[in-house]
Design an enzyme around this catalytic site. Structure first.
Site, short mmCIF file in Angstrom:
data_model
loop_
_atom_site.label_atom_id
_atom_site.label_comp_id
_atom_site.label_asym_id
_atom_site.label_seq_id
_atom_site.Cartn_x
_atom_site.Cartn_y
_atom_site.Cartn_z
N GLU A 141 -0.28 -6.93 4.51
CA GLU A 141 0.47 -6.52 3.31
C GLU A 141 1.95 -6.47 3.63
OE1 GLU A 141 -1.27 -3.06 1.46
OE2 GLU A 141 0.55 -2.66 0.29
N ASP A 166 -0.47 -2.87 6.75
CA ASP A 166 0.64 -2.89 5.80
C ASP A 166 1.91 -2.70 6.63
OD1 ASP A 166 1.44 -1.15 2.66
OD2 ASP A 166 2.48 -2.70 3.79
N ASP A 211 3.46 -6.47 -2.11
CA ASP A 211 3.43 -5.12 -2.69
C ASP A 211 4.81 -4.80 -3.29
OD1 ASP A 211 2.87 -1.72 -1.42
OD2 ASP A 211 3.25 -2.51 -3.40
N LYS A 239 -1.09 1.43 9.12
CA LYS A 239 0.33 1.35 8.78
C LYS A 239 1.09 0.93 10.04
CE LYS A 239 0.83 2.43 4.45
NZ LYS A 239 1.56 1.58 3.50
C1 MUC Z 1 1.95 1.16 0.06
O1 MUC Z 1 0.99 0.40 -0.10
O2 MUC Z 1 2.91 0.81 0.72
C2 MUC Z 1 1.64 4.93 -0.24
C3 MUC Z 1 0.77 5.60 0.55
C4 MUC Z 1 0.29 4.72 1.54
O3 MUC Z 1 -0.54 5.00 2.43
O4 MUC Z 1 0.87 3.49 1.38
C5 MUC Z 1 1.89 3.62 0.36
C6 MUC Z 1 1.90 2.51 -0.60
MG MG Z 2 2.05 -1.39 0.57
#
Ligand code: MUC
Ligand code: MG
Length: 387
Positions: free
Chosen positions: A231, A205, A256, A176
């Site tokens: 993402e 992401d 997404d 993330k």
């Molecule tokens: C997302 O793909 O943004 C919800 C939990 C996670 O780890 O990502 C989000 C969803």
């Molecule tokens: Mg996402």
């Protein structure tokens, strides 16, 4: 006169109750995303009961700052709009239930998904079949998994990934990013990629956090560091930027947040504004609407990823049932929530084995509610609603 063909009472039983409540599921560690840090995941659980006493269960989750619903608004919409639309109707048609909910209120996909999944669970249980039978029939019995590294710090991410890899649970990881400076994100990605080596796949992401120039500058460096999928690098409404970023770098661009409705999916397909969709039952509004998004992705040749919003085993089992019927979930699934949570409102949690999520085989969703666990996890003010 031949007995009417209704051996399991699908066409005679009626929905007597639609109830819901919020469960608070503590996480094993803070889960850090660009828009929120989660320590307790709160989800809506829906229970549907027929007039002959059978019940079905559904769940929907969302993340603060991700979309337009909260568990509190979802619960309110279920109680005030969706329940009145379904109580008294026959438990005979999933599409019929989805259509009645669409008439009752627009949008609110997460609330609708929790209810439609409870209807699907109930219908499948009455027929003695897994939910996948209602979604077109099972093609896969397992789906490759991805774990989200959300500790927000390279050393912790590395330790977590190494442990999960050694346990043969995950060999695909997603970092993330987007919360801090892109330079720091890139440094963390490089550090994690170097430590984990070639045996694993790494994705990121960005959760909409970058503007287009930042994405243009950092995506090639992420690809250089070994990232295979980026993402949602930019804001959900910047379809044009997604189109300019797609096909430009040696990594896939996945959409997404902006892909909620089938019309959104069509817009991205027509503009070729991504290479892949993150597909989620809650985000699209339940299995009936999600099937439309899947069909558009298949027609456009987009790759699909079974996304999550941190469901417990109840919601993960339903997702597994649905995605077991999708032709190709080539980018796998991120339905890892039960392994990040310290509690789960089911008797036996979903299973992860040999880097995959195993699709449950029992009737309905394939998992059974643990009423005592549910009661202990349920918000006090909702306890009377569900049990
Ligand atoms: C997302 O793909 O943004 C919800 C939990 C996670 O780890 O990502 C989000 C969803
Ligand atoms: Mg996402």
């Amino acid at each position: 006169m031949r007995e009417a063909l209704d051996p399991i009472g699908l066409n005679t039983a009626r929905i007597a109750e639609v109830r819901c409540g919020v469960v608070d599921l503590p996480l094993k560690r803070p889960h850090k995303l660009a828009m929120a840090t989660i320590e307790v995941q709160s989800n809506v659980v829906v229970r549907i009961v027929t007039d002959d006493g059978e019940e079905g269960w559904g769940e929907a989750a969302t993340i603060p700052g991700y979309g337009a619903e909260t568990v509190e608004t979802m619960a309110q919409v279920v109680r005030t709009s969706l329940a009145p639309a379904l109580v008294g109707t026959e438990i005979s048609s999933l599409g019929g239930a989805a259509a009645r909910m669409e008439t009752a209120i627009k949008r609110n996909p997460y609330a609708k998904s929790a209810v439609e999944l409870a209807v699907a669970d109930l219908m499948a249980r009455r027929a003695g079949v897994p939910m996948s039978a209602l979604f077109g029939g099972r093609r896969h019995d397992r789906i490759a998994g991805l774990w989200v590294l959300g500790a927000g710090e390279a050393e912790a991410d590395i330790a977590e990934a190494k442990k999960l890899f050694e346990q043969k649970l995950f060999r695909c990881f997603l970092l993330k990013v987007g919360k801090g400076a892109p330079e720091d994100d890139l440094a963390r990605v490089r550090r994690v990629a170097k430590e984990l080596g070639d045996g694993v796949e790494l994705r990121v992401d960005v959760n909409q956090s970058w503007d287009e120039p930042t994405a243009m500058r950092f995506i090639p460096q992420l690809a250089e560091a070994g990232i295979t999928v980026v993402e949602q690098p930019v804001r959900a409404d910047n379809v044009e930027a997604m189109r300019r970023l797609t096909g430009r770098f040696p990594c896939l661009i996945m959409a997404d947040e902006p892909v909620e409705t089938p019309q959104d999916a069509l817009r991205f397909a027509a503009a070729h504004a991504c290479d892949a969709f993150s597909v989620k039952l809650g985000k699209h509004g339940g299995p009936t609407a999600t099937r439309a998004v899947v069909s558009i992705a298949e027609a456009a040749g987009f790759r699909m990823f079974a996304g999550t919003m941190l469901e417990s085993s109840l919601g993960v089992a339903a997702h597994a049932q649905f995605f077991s019927t999708v032709s190709s979930v080539s980018l796998g699934n991120q339905l890892f929530g039960p392994l990040l949570m310290t509690a789960d409102p089911v008797v036996a949690p979903v299973r992860y084995e040999d880097f995959c999520l195993i699709v449950p085989t029992g009737p309905g969703s394939g998992v059974e509610i643990d009423r005592d666990a549910l009661k202990s996890l349920m918000r006090k003010e909702d306890a009377a609603c569900l049990i």
